[in-house]
Write a protein that holds these residues in place. Structure first.
Motif, short mmCIF file in Angstrom:
data_model
loop_
_atom_site.label_atom_id
_atom_site.label_comp_id
_atom_site.label_asym_id
_atom_site.label_seq_id
_atom_site.Cartn_x
_atom_site.Cartn_y
_atom_site.Cartn_z
N SER A 64 0.85 -1.20 0.00
CA SER A 64 0.00 0.00 0.00
C SER A 64 0.89 1.25 0.00
O SER A 64 1.50 1.60 1.01
N MET A 105 0.31 4.30 0.08
CA MET A 105 -0.01 5.41 1.01
C MET A 105 0.77 5.27 2.31
O MET A 105 0.91 6.23 3.08
N HIS A 132 -0.47 -0.93 -4.55
CA HIS A 132 -1.84 -0.55 -4.18
C HIS A 132 -1.91 0.96 -4.02
O HIS A 132 -1.24 1.54 -3.16
N ASP A 135 -4.16 3.99 -3.12
CA ASP A 135 -5.41 4.42 -2.47
C ASP A 135 -5.75 5.85 -2.87
O ASP A 135 -4.94 6.75 -2.67
N HIS A 151 -7.43 1.72 -5.84
CA HIS A 151 -8.57 1.54 -4.92
C HIS A 151 -9.28 2.88 -4.79
O HIS A 151 -8.81 3.77 -4.09
N GLY A 161 -10.21 4.32 4.61
CA GLY A 161 -9.86 5.72 4.84
C GLY A 161 -8.56 5.93 5.57
O GLY A 161 -7.93 6.98 5.44
N PHE A 162 -8.11 4.93 6.33
CA PHE A 162 -6.89 5.13 7.13
C PHE A 162 -6.08 3.85 7.20
O PHE A 162 -6.64 2.75 7.27
N GLY A 186 -3.13 1.55 9.34
CA GLY A 186 -2.82 1.32 10.74
C GLY A 186 -3.99 0.95 11.64
O GLY A 186 -3.89 1.05 12.87
N ASP A 198 -7.75 -6.04 2.37
CA ASP A 198 -7.13 -4.73 2.52
C ASP A 198 -7.42 -4.19 3.92
O ASP A 198 -8.54 -3.84 4.24
N GLN A 243 -4.84 -4.14 7.77
CA GLN A 243 -4.06 -4.90 8.77
C GLN A 243 -3.76 -6.33 8.31
O GLN A 243 -3.89 -7.32 9.07
N GLY A 269 0.45 -2.93 4.33
CA GLY A 269 0.74 -1.52 4.58
C GLY A 269 1.66 -1.33 5.77
O GLY A 269 2.82 -1.76 5.76
N THR A 270 1.12 -0.73 6.84
CA THR A 270 1.98 -0.39 7.99
C THR A 270 2.41 -1.63 8.76
O THR A 270 3.60 -1.94 8.83
C1 DX5 Z 1 -7.22 2.00 3.97
C2 DX5 Z 1 -6.50 1.57 2.70
C3 DX5 Z 1 -5.50 0.46 2.95
C4 DX5 Z 1 -4.45 0.80 4.01
C5 DX5 Z 1 -3.80 -0.47 4.50
O1 DX5 Z 1 -8.35 2.73 3.60
O2 DX5 Z 1 -7.42 1.10 1.75
O3 DX5 Z 1 -4.86 0.13 1.72
O4 DX5 Z 1 -3.49 1.66 3.46
O5 DX5 Z 1 -2.94 -0.12 5.53
P1 DX5 Z 1 -2.69 -1.15 6.75
O6 DX5 Z 1 -2.10 -2.39 6.12
O7 DX5 Z 1 -1.73 -0.40 7.64
O8 DX5 Z 1 -4.01 -1.43 7.37
#
Ligand code: DX5
Ligand code: ZN
Length: 220
Positions: free
Chosen positions: A7, A9, A32, A34, A65, A141-142, A144, A174, A176, A196-197
């Motif tokens: 991801s 972002m 990915h 976002d 996405h 939307g976020f 973590g 998508d 955690q 992602g994180t």
């Molecule tokens: C959230 C995004 C995800 C997010 C995943 O709205 O669609 O792609 O960046 O980040 P983690 O893996 O940290 O949940």
């Protein structure tokens, strides 16, 4: 083999080129991207400019996405920016079959994303038009956030819906996706893992990327 889609972002933009180079060396399958409009989700994020910058240094395909209220207005734009997949939220679509056909008509894979509390029954009427279902394991939307356990059964249900109809589909998860959650998600039927994180950037150094990407790709 599963596909791994980091991801973007979650990457510090000051380190983008270095991280993309390291991720390409680790043979990731997708990036990915976002996109958020501050309306469908209370946040803003990536765009076509970053996609073009990534495409200038990497051949790895990008999955977009769209967390936006009017995704059909931006299908051509993101296809032009180089999207290999365009995924729209079912919650934003009045005419999903028309939108999916438009994406495919541009030679791009057509995806539908569903939020944690959205049911799957509407998908039954568009099995022929969907290339990929993105099951949100967190509220969009976020980054973590914490995975919502009730979403895991949905993966199995979607896989069964398509299998029972004799149809192929890719299932993306998508939110955690990390070393301790990914095995359950793949066992449930997911085959595209957005990391992602917690699953990648806050947990591993670029030197460790080849090992961890292989771990995710080889899960069964
Ligand atoms: C959230 C995004 C995800 C997010 C995943 O709205 O669609 O792609 O960046 O980040 P983690 O893996 O940290 O949940
Ligand atoms: Zn996403």
């Amino acid at each position: 083999m599963n596909k791994v889609s980091p991801s973007v972002m979650c990457i510090n933009t000051m380190e983008l080129k270095e991280k993309i180079t390291a991720l390409d060396k680790a043979n990731v399958d997708l990036y990915h991207i976002d996109v958020m409009d501050g309306h469908f989700v209370p946040n803003f994020c990536l765009n076509g400019y970053i996609m073009k910058d990534i495409a200038a240094i990497s051949k790895t395909p990008m999955d977009v996405h769209l967390m936006v209220t009017n995704p059909t207005e931006y299908i051509e734009y993101f296809a032009e920016c180089g999207a290999a997949y365009i995924t729209m939220h079912l919650e934003t679509l009045v005419h999903p079959i028309r939108a999916l056909k438009k994406i495919r008509g541009l030679g791009v894979k057509a995806g539908i994303a569903i939020n944690p509390s959205t049911g799957i029954d509407r998908l039954a009427y568009m099995l022929d038009d969907i290339d990929m279902v993105c099951i949100m394991t967190v509220e969009p939307g976020f980054a973590g956030q914490t995975l919502i356990p009730a979403t895991i059964d949905k993966i199995t249900a979607v896989r069964k819906m398509f299998t029972d109809a004799g149809k192929d589909v890719e299932i993306m998860v998508d939110g955690q996706v990390k070393e301790t959650t990914a095995p359950k998600l793949v066992a449930a039927g997911a085959n595209i893992l957005v990391v992602g994180t917690s699953g990648l950037f806050n947990a591993f150094s670029p030197e460790e990327y080849p090992k961890v990407i292989q771990f995710y790709q080889n899960l069964v």
